[in-house]
Design a protein around this motif. Structure first.
Motif, PDB file in Angstrom:
ATOM      1  N   ALA A   1       0.825  -1.207   0.000  1.00  0.00           N
ATOM      2  CA  ALA A   1       0.000   0.000   0.000  1.00  0.00           C
ATOM      3  C   ALA A   1       0.859   1.257   0.000  1.00  0.00           C
ATOM      4  O   ALA A   1       0.396   2.335  -0.378  1.00  0.00           O
ATOM      5  CB  ALA A   1      -0.924   0.009   1.219  1.00  0.00           C
ATOM      6  N   VAL A   2       2.115   1.116   0.407  1.00  0.00           N
ATOM      7  CA  VAL A   2       3.057   2.239   0.402  1.00  0.00           C
ATOM      8  C   VAL A   2       4.017   2.130  -0.779  1.00  0.00           C
ATOM      9  O   VAL A   2       4.297   3.116  -1.460  1.00  0.00           O
ATOM     10  CB  VAL A   2       3.847   2.284   1.724  1.00  0.00           C
ATOM     11  CG1 VAL A   2       4.855   3.428   1.729  1.00  0.00           C
ATOM     12  CG2 VAL A   2       2.888   2.416   2.910  1.00  0.00           C
ATOM     13  N   LEU A   3       4.510   0.926  -1.048  1.00  0.00           N
ATOM     14  CA  LEU A   3       5.441   0.727  -2.162  1.00  0.00           C
ATOM     15  C   LEU A   3       4.806   1.084  -3.498  1.00  0.00           C
ATOM     16  O   LEU A   3       5.444   1.682  -4.365  1.00  0.00           O
ATOM     17  CB  LEU A   3       5.910  -0.729  -2.203  1.00  0.00           C
ATOM     18  CG  LEU A   3       6.936  -1.191  -1.181  1.00  0.00           C
ATOM     19  CD1 LEU A   3       7.247  -2.659  -1.409  1.00  0.00           C
ATOM     20  CD2 LEU A   3       8.209  -0.366  -1.256  1.00  0.00           C
ATOM     21  N   PHE A   4       3.545   0.686  -3.689  1.00  0.00           N
ATOM     22  CA  PHE A   4       2.859   0.910  -4.959  1.00  0.00           C
ATOM     23  C   PHE A   4       2.006   2.175  -4.848  1.00  0.00           C
ATOM     24  O   PHE A   4       1.077   2.230  -4.050  1.00  0.00           O
ATOM     25  CB  PHE A   4       1.963  -0.276  -5.317  1.00  0.00           C
ATOM     26  CG  PHE A   4       2.688  -1.589  -5.419  1.00  0.00           C
ATOM     27  CD1 PHE A   4       4.059  -1.658  -5.587  1.00  0.00           C
ATOM     28  CD2 PHE A   4       1.982  -2.789  -5.336  1.00  0.00           C
ATOM     29  CE1 PHE A   4       4.726  -2.870  -5.674  1.00  0.00           C
ATOM     30  CE2 PHE A   4       2.642  -3.998  -5.432  1.00  0.00           C
ATOM     31  CZ  PHE A   4       4.005  -4.041  -5.600  1.00  0.00           C
ATOM     32  N   GLN A   5       2.328   3.173  -5.661  1.00  0.00           N
ATOM     33  CA  GLN A   5       1.666   4.467  -5.554  1.00  0.00           C
ATOM     34  C   GLN A   5       0.581   4.638  -6.604  1.00  0.00           C
ATOM     35  O   GLN A   5       0.797   4.415  -7.795  1.00  0.00           O
ATOM     36  CB  GLN A   5       2.704   5.591  -5.679  1.00  0.00           C
ATOM     37  CG  GLN A   5       2.144   6.988  -5.464  1.00  0.00           C
ATOM     38  CD  GLN A   5       1.582   7.606  -6.718  1.00  0.00           C
ATOM     39  OE1 GLN A   5       2.079   7.351  -7.817  1.00  0.00           O
ATOM     40  NE2 GLN A   5       0.551   8.423  -6.583  1.00  0.00           N
ATOM     41  N   ASN A   6      -0.618   5.006  -6.144  1.00  0.00           N
ATOM     42  CA  ASN A   6      -1.714   5.404  -7.012  1.00  0.00           C
ATOM     43  C   ASN A   6      -2.639   6.295  -6.188  1.00  0.00           C
ATOM     44  O   ASN A   6      -2.942   5.961  -5.044  1.00  0.00           O
ATOM     45  CB  ASN A   6      -2.489   4.188  -7.523  1.00  0.00           C
ATOM     46  CG  ASN A   6      -3.321   4.505  -8.754  1.00  0.00           C
ATOM     47  OD1 ASN A   6      -2.805   4.999  -9.758  1.00  0.00           O
ATOM     48  ND2 ASN A   6      -4.608   4.224  -8.688  1.00  0.00           N
ATOM     49  N   PRO A   7      -3.072   7.451  -6.693  1.00  0.00           N
ATOM     50  CA  PRO A   7      -3.867   8.370  -5.886  1.00  0.00           C
ATOM     51  C   PRO A   7      -5.190   7.795  -5.395  1.00  0.00           C
ATOM     52  O   PRO A   7      -5.750   8.293  -4.420  1.00  0.00           O
ATOM     53  CB  PRO A   7      -4.104   9.553  -6.824  1.00  0.00           C
ATOM     54  CG  PRO A   7      -2.956   9.521  -7.775  1.00  0.00           C
ATOM     55  CD  PRO A   7      -2.682   8.069  -7.980  1.00  0.00           C
ATOM     56  N   VAL A   8      -5.718   6.782  -6.072  1.00  0.00           N
ATOM     57  CA  VAL A   8      -6.882   6.043  -5.579  1.00  0.00           C
ATOM     58  C   VAL A   8      -6.469   4.588  -5.482  1.00  0.00           C
ATOM     59  O   VAL A   8      -6.228   3.933  -6.495  1.00  0.00           O
ATOM     60  CB  VAL A   8      -8.096   6.186  -6.512  1.00  0.00           C
ATOM     61  CG1 VAL A   8      -9.248   5.316  -6.025  1.00  0.00           C
ATOM     62  CG2 VAL A   8      -8.545   7.634  -6.590  1.00  0.00           C
ATOM     63  N   GLN A   9      -6.334   4.082  -4.250  1.00  0.00           N
ATOM     64  CA  GLN A   9      -5.911   2.695  -4.063  1.00  0.00           C
ATOM     65  C   GLN A   9      -7.114   1.768  -4.077  1.00  0.00           C
ATOM     66  O   GLN A   9      -8.149   2.058  -3.470  1.00  0.00           O
ATOM     67  CB  GLN A   9      -5.175   2.547  -2.731  1.00  0.00           C
ATOM     68  CG  GLN A   9      -3.805   3.196  -2.707  1.00  0.00           C
ATOM     69  CD  GLN A   9      -2.717   2.303  -3.292  1.00  0.00           C
ATOM     70  OE1 GLN A   9      -2.983   1.437  -4.118  1.00  0.00           O
ATOM     71  NE2 GLN A   9      -1.500   2.500  -2.845  1.00  0.00           N
ATOM     72  N   PHE A  10      -6.972   0.629  -4.748  1.00  0.00           N
ATOM     73  CA  PHE A  10      -7.993  -0.401  -4.760  1.00  0.00           C
ATOM     74  C   PHE A  10      -7.442  -1.618  -4.030  1.00  0.00           C
ATOM     75  O   PHE A  10      -6.549  -2.303  -4.536  1.00  0.00           O
ATOM     76  CB  PHE A  10      -8.383  -0.764  -6.208  1.00  0.00           C
ATOM     77  CG  PHE A  10      -9.023   0.371  -6.949  1.00  0.00           C
ATOM     78  CD1 PHE A  10     -10.394   0.559  -6.914  1.00  0.00           C
ATOM     79  CD2 PHE A  10      -8.259   1.273  -7.673  1.00  0.00           C
ATOM     80  CE1 PHE A  10     -10.996   1.612  -7.592  1.00  0.00           C
ATOM     81  CE2 PHE A  10      -8.841   2.328  -8.360  1.00  0.00           C
ATOM     82  CZ  PHE A  10     -10.215   2.496  -8.317  1.00  0.00           C
ATOM     83  N   PHE A  11      -7.950  -1.868  -2.830  1.00  0.00           N
ATOM     84  CA  PHE A  11      -7.473  -2.995  -2.031  1.00  0.00           C
ATOM     85  C   PHE A  11      -8.335  -4.217  -2.310  1.00  0.00           C
ATOM     86  O   PHE A  11      -9.565  -4.140  -2.373  1.00  0.00           O
ATOM     87  CB  PHE A  11      -7.528  -2.656  -0.538  1.00  0.00           C
ATOM     88  CG  PHE A  11      -6.585  -1.566  -0.126  1.00  0.00           C
ATOM     89  CD1 PHE A  11      -5.379  -1.382  -0.783  1.00  0.00           C
ATOM     90  CD2 PHE A  11      -6.895  -0.711   0.913  1.00  0.00           C
ATOM     91  CE1 PHE A  11      -4.499  -0.373  -0.411  1.00  0.00           C
ATOM     92  CE2 PHE A  11      -6.021   0.305   1.297  1.00  0.00           C
ATOM     93  CZ  PHE A  11      -4.828   0.466   0.630  1.00  0.00           C
ATOM     94  N   ALA A  12      -7.673  -5.379  -2.435  1.00  0.00           N
ATOM     95  CA  ALA A  12      -8.370  -6.615  -2.803  1.00  0.00           C
ATOM     96  C   ALA A  12      -8.888  -7.327  -1.551  1.00  0.00           C
ATOM     97  O   ALA A  12      -8.398  -8.392  -1.173  1.00  0.00           O
ATOM     98  CB  ALA A  12      -7.426  -7.521  -3.594  1.00  0.00           C
ATOM     99  N   LEU A  13      -9.889  -6.736  -0.914  1.00  0.00           N
ATOM    100  CA  LEU A  13     -10.441  -7.306   0.314  1.00  0.00           C
ATOM    101  C   LEU A  13     -11.653  -8.180   0.026  1.00  0.00           C
ATOM    102  O   LEU A  13     -12.363  -7.982  -0.955  1.00  0.00           O
ATOM    103  CB  LEU A  13     -10.856  -6.205   1.280  1.00  0.00           C
ATOM    104  CG  LEU A  13      -9.745  -5.418   1.963  1.00  0.00           C
ATOM    105  CD1 LEU A  13     -10.341  -4.376   2.883  1.00  0.00           C
ATOM    106  CD2 LEU A  13      -8.840  -6.342   2.749  1.00  0.00           C
ATOM    107  N   ALA A  14     -11.898  -9.149   0.918  1.00  0.00           N
ATOM    108  CA  ALA A  14     -13.106  -9.963   0.894  1.00  0.00           C
ATOM    109  C   ALA A  14     -13.868  -9.714   2.195  1.00  0.00           C
ATOM    110  O   ALA A  14     -13.269  -9.367   3.217  1.00  0.00           O
ATOM    111  CB  ALA A  14     -12.750 -11.446   0.760  1.00  0.00           C
ATOM    112  N   PRO A  15     -15.207  -9.886   2.206  1.00  0.00           N
ATOM    113  CA  PRO A  15     -15.979  -9.611   3.418  1.00  0.00           C
ATOM    114  C   PRO A  15     -15.483 -10.379   4.644  1.00  0.00           C
ATOM    115  O   PRO A  15     -15.511  -9.845   5.761  1.00  0.00           O
ATOM    116  CB  PRO A  15     -17.398 -10.038   3.027  1.00  0.00           C
ATOM    117  CG  PRO A  15     -17.442  -9.852   1.546  1.00  0.00           C
ATOM    118  CD  PRO A  15     -16.074 -10.227   1.069  1.00  0.00           C
ATOM    119  N   ASN A  16     -14.988 -11.601   4.443  1.00  0.00           N
ATOM    120  CA  ASN A  16     -14.534 -12.400   5.584  1.00  0.00           C
ATOM    121  C   ASN A  16     -13.301 -11.812   6.264  1.00  0.00           C
ATOM    122  O   ASN A  16     -13.011 -12.112   7.415  1.00  0.00           O
ATOM    123  CB  ASN A  16     -14.227 -13.830   5.148  1.00  0.00           C
ATOM    124  CG  ASN A  16     -13.243 -13.906   3.999  1.00  0.00           C
ATOM    125  OD1 ASN A  16     -13.633 -13.781   2.850  1.00  0.00           O
ATOM    126  ND2 ASN A  16     -11.960 -14.107   4.302  1.00  0.00           N
TER     127      ASN A  16
END
Length: 228
Positions: A105-120
């Motif tokens: 999340a810090v190494l890869f820079q993008n002004p809008v981050q998309f995190f690959a989360l699942a509800p669990n």
């Protein structure tokens, strides 16, 4: 023609993130509504093949030096599931640690981050991982390479306002011990995210010495994050 399409975006305050596409060269300066582009073999490939999981750490040590050095990179990282299916019990398996994932999340820079989360993940992931993702910035005022070698490891520092984030990943097969030079954190107590030998991630408070030095150890397929 490009200006024609961007005019409505400026009027209505829209932002554009390109999925796929080509390497962006100077697009941030040319188009004010441009946010970022993928233009990289991104996180969905972890679900498509085990090979992508086997080489995830290796690729993560390349992106800061190559692809992400050119422009914003929409990677979609921070995957907290151990397995890549809906119920987290089958399919390809992740080899990297939870702190490795946080570090991207810090190494890869993008002004809008998309995190690959699942509800669990709200129940089965360590609480500190979710807390970290809630507050990590997506824009940076300063970036400093602390240490690294493409394909082996990378440690990068980024500043947002008056707060520093240092992130590192290790793609090698053995633990990596480093003495980091962090003059911006001299004498300060910081929050440290790391991994035990078995790959279990943890967090604790540590103090950087007055010389701005801090000794760390990164496990194979693991990482570190240091937050001011």
């Amino acid at each position: 023609m490009k200006t024609f399409y961007l005019m409505p975006m400026i009027i209505y305050g829209l932002m554009v993130v390109f999925h796929g596409t080509t390497l962006p060269r100077g697009w941030e300066r040319m188009f004010p509504n441009y946010v970022g582009s993928e233009a990289v073999l991104a996180s969905e490939n972890l679900m498509f093949s085990q090979h992508s999981n086997d080489t995830e750490a290796f690729n993560a040590t390349l992106h800061p030096f190559i692809r992400n050095a050119v422009g914003s990179m929409e990677f979609g990282g921070v995957v907290l599931n151990k397995r890549y299916n809906r119920t987290n019990d089958g399919g390809n398996h992740r080899k990297t640690t939870d702190v490795f994932q946080l570090s991207t999340a810090v190494l890869f820079q993008n002004p809008v981050q998309f995190f690959a989360l699942a509800p669990n993940n709200l129940q089965d992931a360590p609480g500190f991982t979710i807390d970290f993702m809630k507050q990590v910035p997506t824009t940076w005022d300063e970036t400093v390479l602390i240490d690294g070698y493409p394909g082996k490891y990378c440690v990068l520092a980024r500043r947002h306002g008056g707060k520093w984030y240092i992130a590192g990943v290790n793609a090698q097969t053995e633990p990596l011990e480093l003495k980091l030079s962090l003059p911006m954190l001299s004498g300060k107590e910081v929050k440290f995210y790391g991994d035990e030998k078995g790959g279990i991630s943890y967090t604790k408070s540590v103090k950087v010495n007055r010389k701005g030095e801090l000794k760390i150890a990164m496990q194979p397929n693991g990482g570190v994050v240091i937050v001011q």
